[in-house]
Design a protein around this motif. Structure first.
Motif, mmCIF file in Angstrom:
data_model
loop_
_atom_site.group_PDB
_atom_site.id
_atom_site.type_symbol
_atom_site.label_atom_id
_atom_site.label_comp_id
_atom_site.label_asym_id
_atom_site.label_seq_id
_atom_site.Cartn_x
_atom_site.Cartn_y
_atom_site.Cartn_z
ATOM 1 N N ALA A 156 0.839 -1.206 0.000
ATOM 2 C CA ALA A 156 0.000 0.000 0.000
ATOM 3 C C ALA A 156 0.876 1.259 0.000
ATOM 4 N N ALA A 157 1.960 1.250 0.782
ATOM 5 C CA ALA A 157 2.864 2.404 0.832
ATOM 6 C C ALA A 157 3.566 2.583 -0.513
ATOM 7 N N GLU A 158 3.943 1.480 -1.144
ATOM 8 C CA GLU A 158 4.593 1.539 -2.454
ATOM 9 C C GLU A 158 3.641 2.116 -3.502
ATOM 10 N N ALA A 159 2.395 1.686 -3.455
ATOM 11 C CA ALA A 159 1.397 2.197 -4.397
ATOM 12 C C ALA A 159 1.170 3.694 -4.172
ATOM 13 N N ALA A 160 1.141 4.110 -2.915
ATOM 14 C CA ALA A 160 0.948 5.538 -2.608
ATOM 15 C C ALA A 160 2.125 6.364 -3.121
#
Length: 152
Positions: free
Chosen positions: A30-34
């Motif tokens: 999720a952090a990578e996608a953000a």
């Protein structure tokens, strides 16, 4: 899909609690996608703020845009009347002169349109502190294109 609670069994089937199994990997994804999402630029933020403004609240904008709508609808007599009313109701802005020029241009009366654009130019020259150079250039170019100045 329902959200998995931290203390629920992990949906991968390992039998471990979600927080001790797949939660760290899911949070990392999720952090990578953000991080991969484009960050808003100053220009995009400004555009969003401008979209939120209720432009219909300003009577000048309404009246000025109504003239343009009438021109596009081919209702040139009504457009001229509305443009002349702009001059009466809002003498402190250039819109009335501009819209009268547009009406004359739509009628094919280039000389009269140029005259109104030159009136707009003269208005701006009297109120330089309220306008940018681009406005002067625009009206000068419009007028000169429709009715070129005589060569000395």
């Amino acid at each position: 899909m329902a959200k998995v609670g931290r203390n629920h069994p992990c949906p991968c089937g390992s039998g471990k609690k979600y927080k001790l199994c797949c939660l760290p990997k899911d949070e990392a994804k999720a952090a990578e996608a953000a991080d991969a999402r484009p960050r808003p630029t100053t220009a995009s933020i400004a555009r969003e703020l401008l979209r939120k403004i209720d432009w219909d609240e300003d009577p000048l904008d309404q009246a000025s845009n109504a003239v343009v709508d009438l021109i596009h609808a081919g209702k040139l007599d009504e457009a001229e009347k509305a443009a002349r009313q702009l001059l009466v109701d809002h003498p402190d802005v250039v819109d009335g002169h501009d819209r009268l020029g547009m009406v004359c241009e739509a009628r094919g009366d280039k000389k009269q349109a140029a005259l109104h654009y030159r009136n707009a130019l003269a208005f701006i020259e009297r109120h330089l502190e309220d306008y940018e150079q681009a406005s002067l250039d625009y009206f000068r170019e419009r007028a000169d294109k429709l009715d070129p100045p005589s060569a000395p």
